[in-house]
Design a protein around this motif. Structure first.
Motif, PDB file in Angstrom:
ATOM      1  N   GLY A  84      -4.422 -21.132  -9.155  1.00 14.10           N
ATOM      2  CA  GLY A  84      -5.814 -21.426  -9.482  1.00 14.10           C
ATOM      3  C   GLY A  84      -6.118 -22.907  -9.530  1.00 14.10           C
ATOM      4  O   GLY A  84      -7.008 -23.350 -10.269  1.00 14.10           O
ATOM      5  N   ILE A  85      -5.397 -23.689  -8.733  1.00 10.79           N
ATOM      6  CA  ILE A  85      -5.602 -25.137  -8.694  1.00 10.79           C
ATOM      7  C   ILE A  85      -6.448 -25.479  -7.479  1.00 10.79           C
ATOM      8  O   ILE A  85      -6.027 -25.262  -6.342  1.00 10.79           O
ATOM      9  CB  ILE A  85      -4.263 -25.889  -8.641  1.00 10.79           C
ATOM     10  CG1 ILE A  85      -3.418 -25.568  -9.875  1.00 10.79           C
ATOM     11  CG2 ILE A  85      -4.497 -27.401  -8.535  1.00 10.79           C
ATOM     12  CD1 ILE A  85      -2.033 -26.197  -9.852  1.00 10.79           C
ATOM     13  N   GLN A  86      -7.618 -26.002  -7.709  1.00 14.08           N
ATOM     14  CA  GLN A  86      -8.485 -26.339  -6.603  1.00 14.08           C
ATOM     15  C   GLN A  86      -8.157 -27.707  -6.044  1.00 14.08           C
ATOM     16  O   GLN A  86      -7.562 -28.563  -6.717  1.00 14.08           O
ATOM     17  CB  GLN A  86      -9.947 -26.296  -7.041  1.00 14.08           C
ATOM     18  CG  GLN A  86     -10.332 -27.352  -8.051  1.00 14.08           C
ATOM     19  CD  GLN A  86     -11.734 -27.143  -8.593  1.00 14.08           C
ATOM     20  OE1 GLN A  86     -11.939 -26.484  -9.595  1.00 14.08           O
ATOM     21  NE2 GLN A  86     -12.712 -27.708  -7.895  1.00 14.08           N
ATOM     22  N   GLU A  87      -8.539 -27.931  -4.800  1.00 16.99           N
ATOM     23  CA  GLU A  87      -8.348 -29.239  -4.201  1.00 16.99           C
ATOM     24  C   GLU A  87      -9.235 -30.263  -4.911  1.00 16.99           C
ATOM     25  O   GLU A  87     -10.316 -29.938  -5.392  1.00 16.99           O
ATOM     26  CB  GLU A  87      -8.684 -29.176  -2.712  1.00 16.99           C
ATOM     27  CG  GLU A  87      -7.724 -28.328  -1.901  1.00 16.99           C
ATOM     28  CD  GLU A  87      -7.999 -28.422  -0.418  1.00 16.99           C
ATOM     29  OE1 GLU A  87      -7.269 -29.145   0.285  1.00 16.99           O
ATOM     30  OE2 GLU A  87      -8.965 -27.763   0.033  1.00 16.99           O
ATOM     31  N   GLY A  88      -8.752 -31.505  -4.959  1.00 10.97           N
ATOM     32  CA  GLY A  88      -9.521 -32.546  -5.604  1.00 10.97           C
ATOM     33  C   GLY A  88      -8.728 -33.295  -6.652  1.00 10.97           C
ATOM     34  O   GLY A  88      -7.505 -33.144  -6.774  1.00 10.97           O
ATOM     35  N   PRO A  89      -9.399 -34.125  -7.481  1.00 13.84           N
ATOM     36  CA  PRO A  89      -8.722 -34.994  -8.447  1.00 13.84           C
ATOM     37  C   PRO A  89      -8.441 -34.318  -9.779  1.00 13.84           C
ATOM     38  O   PRO A  89      -9.312 -33.690 -10.382  1.00 13.84           O
ATOM     39  CB  PRO A  89      -9.725 -36.137  -8.629  1.00 13.84           C
ATOM     40  CG  PRO A  89     -11.067 -35.465  -8.439  1.00 13.84           C
ATOM     41  CD  PRO A  89     -10.851 -34.388  -7.407  1.00 13.84           C
ATOM     42  N   HIS A  90      -7.218 -34.467 -10.232  1.00  9.81           N
ATOM     43  CA  HIS A  90      -6.781 -33.968 -11.533  1.00  9.81           C
ATOM     44  C   HIS A  90      -6.151 -35.154 -12.270  1.00  9.81           C
ATOM     45  O   HIS A  90      -6.195 -36.278 -11.769  1.00  9.81           O
ATOM     46  CB  HIS A  90      -5.811 -32.808 -11.353  1.00  9.81           C
ATOM     47  CG  HIS A  90      -6.365 -31.692 -10.497  1.00  9.81           C
ATOM     48  ND1 HIS A  90      -6.840 -30.511 -11.003  1.00  9.81           N
ATOM     49  CD2 HIS A  90      -6.546 -31.613  -9.144  1.00  9.81           C
ATOM     50  CE1 HIS A  90      -7.283 -29.743 -10.009  1.00  9.81           C
ATOM     51  NE2 HIS A  90      -7.112 -30.394  -8.875  1.00  9.81           N
ATOM     52  N   PHE A  91      -5.570 -34.938 -13.433  1.00  7.74           N
ATOM     53  CA  PHE A  91      -4.990 -36.061 -14.182  1.00  7.74           C
ATOM     54  C   PHE A  91      -3.510 -35.826 -14.430  1.00  7.74           C
ATOM     55  O   PHE A  91      -3.088 -34.720 -14.806  1.00  7.74           O
ATOM     56  CB  PHE A  91      -5.686 -36.262 -15.531  1.00  7.74           C
ATOM     57  CG  PHE A  91      -5.075 -37.375 -16.343  1.00  7.74           C
ATOM     58  CD1 PHE A  91      -5.415 -38.701 -16.099  1.00  7.74           C
ATOM     59  CD2 PHE A  91      -4.125 -37.104 -17.323  1.00  7.74           C
ATOM     60  CE1 PHE A  91      -4.826 -39.731 -16.821  1.00  7.74           C
ATOM     61  CE2 PHE A  91      -3.535 -38.128 -18.053  1.00  7.74           C
ATOM     62  CZ  PHE A  91      -3.888 -39.447 -17.800  1.00  7.74           C
ATOM     63  N   GLY A  92      -2.724 -36.894 -14.256  1.00 10.26           N
ATOM     64  CA  GLY A  92      -1.296 -36.801 -14.526  1.00 10.26           C
ATOM     65  C   GLY A  92      -0.788 -37.963 -15.360  1.00 10.26           C
ATOM     66  O   GLY A  92      -1.279 -39.094 -15.244  1.00 10.26           O
ATOM     67  N   SER A  93       0.180 -37.674 -16.211  1.00  8.06           N
ATOM     68  CA  SER A  93       0.906 -38.710 -16.952  1.00  8.06           C
ATOM     69  C   SER A  93       2.331 -38.762 -16.406  1.00  8.06           C
ATOM     70  O   SER A  93       2.941 -37.717 -16.160  1.00  8.06           O
ATOM     71  CB  SER A  93       0.957 -38.388 -18.447  1.00  8.06           C
ATOM     72  OG  SER A  93      -0.321 -38.413 -19.022  1.00  8.06           O
ATOM     73  N   LEU A  94       2.820 -39.954 -16.213  1.00 12.71           N
ATOM     74  CA  LEU A  94       4.162 -40.114 -15.667  1.00 12.71           C
ATOM     75  C   LEU A  94       5.177 -39.387 -16.545  1.00 12.71           C
ATOM     76  O   LEU A  94       5.213 -39.571 -17.761  1.00 12.71           O
ATOM     77  CB  LEU A  94       4.514 -41.598 -15.576  1.00 12.71           C
ATOM     78  CG  LEU A  94       5.823 -41.940 -14.873  1.00 12.71           C
ATOM     79  CD1 LEU A  94       5.740 -41.589 -13.392  1.00 12.71           C
ATOM     80  CD2 LEU A  94       6.128 -43.425 -15.046  1.00 12.71           C
ATOM     81  N   PHE A  95       5.991 -38.546 -15.935  1.00 14.34           N
ATOM     82  CA  PHE A  95       7.027 -37.812 -16.673  1.00 14.34           C
ATOM     83  C   PHE A  95       8.101 -38.786 -17.143  1.00 14.34           C
ATOM     84  O   PHE A  95       8.598 -39.612 -16.367  1.00 14.34           O
ATOM     85  CB  PHE A  95       7.633 -36.739 -15.786  1.00 14.34           C
ATOM     86  CG  PHE A  95       8.780 -36.003 -16.416  1.00 14.34           C
ATOM     87  CD1 PHE A  95       8.563 -35.138 -17.475  1.00 14.34           C
ATOM     88  CD2 PHE A  95      10.076 -36.184 -15.962  1.00 14.34           C
ATOM     89  CE1 PHE A  95       9.619 -34.460 -18.068  1.00 14.34           C
ATOM     90  CE2 PHE A  95      11.140 -35.512 -16.545  1.00 14.34           C
ATOM     91  CZ  PHE A  95      10.903 -34.652 -17.599  1.00 14.34           C
ATOM     92  N   ILE A  96       8.452 -38.707 -18.411  1.00 16.28           N
ATOM     93  CA  ILE A  96       9.421 -39.623 -19.009  1.00 16.28           C
ATOM     94  C   ILE A  96      10.691 -38.863 -19.353  1.00 16.28           C
ATOM     95  O   ILE A  96      10.666 -37.878 -20.105  1.00 16.28           O
ATOM     96  CB  ILE A  96       8.842 -40.280 -20.284  1.00 16.28           C
ATOM     97  CG1 ILE A  96       7.534 -41.009 -19.948  1.00 16.28           C
ATOM     98  CG2 ILE A  96       9.858 -41.243 -20.885  1.00 16.28           C
ATOM     99  CD1 ILE A  96       6.828 -41.553 -21.176  1.00 16.28           C
ATOM    100  N   LYS A  97      11.804 -39.326 -18.817  1.00 17.74           N
ATOM    101  CA  LYS A  97      13.091 -38.699 -19.101  1.00 17.74           C
ATOM    102  C   LYS A  97      13.571 -39.101 -20.499  1.00 17.74           C
ATOM    103  O   LYS A  97      13.152 -40.097 -21.060  1.00 17.74           O
ATOM    104  CB  LYS A  97      14.122 -39.118 -18.055  1.00 17.74           C
ATOM    105  CG  LYS A  97      13.798 -38.660 -16.643  1.00 17.74           C
ATOM    106  CD  LYS A  97      14.871 -39.129 -15.667  1.00 17.74           C
ATOM    107  CE  LYS A  97      14.573 -38.689 -14.252  1.00 17.74           C
ATOM    108  NZ  LYS A  97      15.599 -39.169 -13.282  1.00 17.74           N
ATOM    109  N   ASN A  98      14.483 -38.312 -21.035  1.00 19.83           N
ATOM    110  CA  ASN A  98      15.081 -38.585 -22.344  1.00 19.83           C
ATOM    111  C   ASN A  98      14.020 -38.770 -23.424  1.00 19.83           C
ATOM    112  O   ASN A  98      14.103 -39.680 -24.249  1.00 19.83           O
ATOM    113  CB  ASN A  98      15.979 -39.827 -22.283  1.00 19.83           C
ATOM    114  CG  ASN A  98      17.124 -39.674 -21.312  1.00 19.83           C
ATOM    115  OD1 ASN A  98      17.763 -38.623 -21.250  1.00 19.83           O
ATOM    116  ND2 ASN A  98      17.398 -40.706 -20.539  1.00 19.83           N
TER     117      ASN A  98
END
Length: 262
Positions: A84-98
Motif C-alpha cells: 500500500g505504498i504509493q509512488e512519491g515522497p515519503h520520510f526517512g531517518s537514517l538507520f543507526i546501528k548499535n
C-alpha cells in the motif's frame, strides 16, 4: 540528489506509524514512514521540519531525508502495491546501528550528556510532548562509549493533527513539558543555571534561519498549505521568545538551581 527507495528490508517493530526499513540508491538504509501511515501525511512534514530545526541547534538528531518511491526504480514494484505504498515522497531517518532505546543505566556513559538541557529546550520550542514519556524517541548509540541521538518528531507542534487554530493557541501557551525521562536527567545537569547555554543558542537563531529550515521544496503531496507553513513559521518565531519563561517554570524540579536563588 533525489534519494529513491530501492529495496525493502523489514518492518520496524516499535512505533504507531508502522515504519519500515528500506535500502536506498545512496547506499544507506533508512527507517521510512510512508504517506499512508495511521497518523497522516502531516506527520512526515513534522519530521522533516523538526530535523531541520534541530540542525540549527546542532542537536544530535538522526539524519532526515525525503525518500521517493518509484516503480521504475524499486526492485520489486509489485511489492509496493502489496504494502500500500504509493509512488512519491515519503520520510526517512537514517538507520543507526548499535542503537537502543534510552535507559538510565547507560546515561552516565554518554559522551554528549551536556546536551540534555538543549534537548529539553528544543522539545519545548517545537511543542513535542512525546519524548518525556517515550524512551524509544531517544536512542543510546554505541557499545561502550555511548551517544544520545534524538529521533521521532511526528508529534511536534502538539501533534500531527495541528491546525492554524491550534498553532495560534500554542503560541500563547506556556505550559511546561515534564515527566519521568526528563526527571532522570536532573542529577546530570542540575546547577545554578542549567539552561543558560541552551537558551543562548536558541535565542541566537535568526528568523531567516528558521524560515530556511522549512526548505523551498516541501512536498505538496504532504498536504500542508502555504498559509499553514506561514502560520507555523510565525508560531516558532514567537514561541522562541517565550522559552526562557518556560524554562524558569522548571526550577522546582532542580534542587541546586531552585536553592541557588533563595
Amino acid at each position: 540528489m533525489t534519494v529513491y527507495a530501492t529495496e525493502y528490508i523489514r518492518d520496524v517493530e516499535e512505533g504507531e506509524m508502522y515504519a519500515q526499513l528500506f535500502r536506498c540508491n545512496d547506499g544507506n538504509i533508512y527507517v521510512v514512514k510512508v504517506m499512508s501511515n495511521p497518523r497522516g501525511r502531516r506527520a512526515l512534514f513534522n519530521e522533516l521540519v523538526s530535523y531541520q530545526l534541530g540542525g540549527l541547534l546542532n542537536l544530535p538528531i538522526a539524519k532526515g531525508q525525503i525518500i521517493v518511491f518509484s516503480k521504475d526504480i524499486f526492485n520489486d514494484p509489485y511489492l509496493l502495491d502489496e504494502m500500500g505504498i504509493q509512488e512519491g515522497p515519503h520520510f526517512g531517518s537514517l538507520f543507526i546501528k548499535n542503537a537502543s532505546s534510552f535507559s538510565l543505566d547507560k546515561l552516565p556513559f554518554c559522551e554528549n550528556i551536556s546536551m540534555l538541557p538543549e534537548m529539553i529546550v528544543f522539545d519545548h520550542w517545537i511543542t513535542n510532548f512525546d519524548r518525556w514519556s517515550e524512551p524509544q524517541n531517544l536512542l543510546v548509540v554505541g557499545k561502550e562509549q555511548y551517544k544520545l541521538v534524538l529521533i521521532d518528531h511526528a508529534h511536534a507542534f502538539n501533534g500531527p493533527d495541528w491546525t492554524i487554530g491550534s498553532l495560534i493557541y500554542w503560541t500563547k501557551n506556556t505550559d511546561i513539558i515534564w515527566g519521568g525521562i526528563y526527571q532522570e536527567f536532573v542529577p546530570f545537569i542540575d546547577n545554578e543555571d542549567p539552561f543558560a547555554l541552551a537558551l543562548k543558542k536558541l535565542e541566537a537563531i535568526t528568523n531567516e534561519e528558521i524560515a530556511a529550515a522549512f526548505g523551498k521544496n516541501l512536498p505538496s503531496e504532504w498536504q500542508v498549505s502555504k498559509e499553514e507553513v506561514k502560520t507555523l513559521l510565525f508560531h516558532l518565531i514567537l514561541r522562541k521568545k517565550m522559552i526562557r519563561k518556560m524554562m524558569a517554570d522548571l526550577k522546582d524540579y532542580f534542587p541546586i538551581w531552585s536553592s541557588s536563588n533563595r
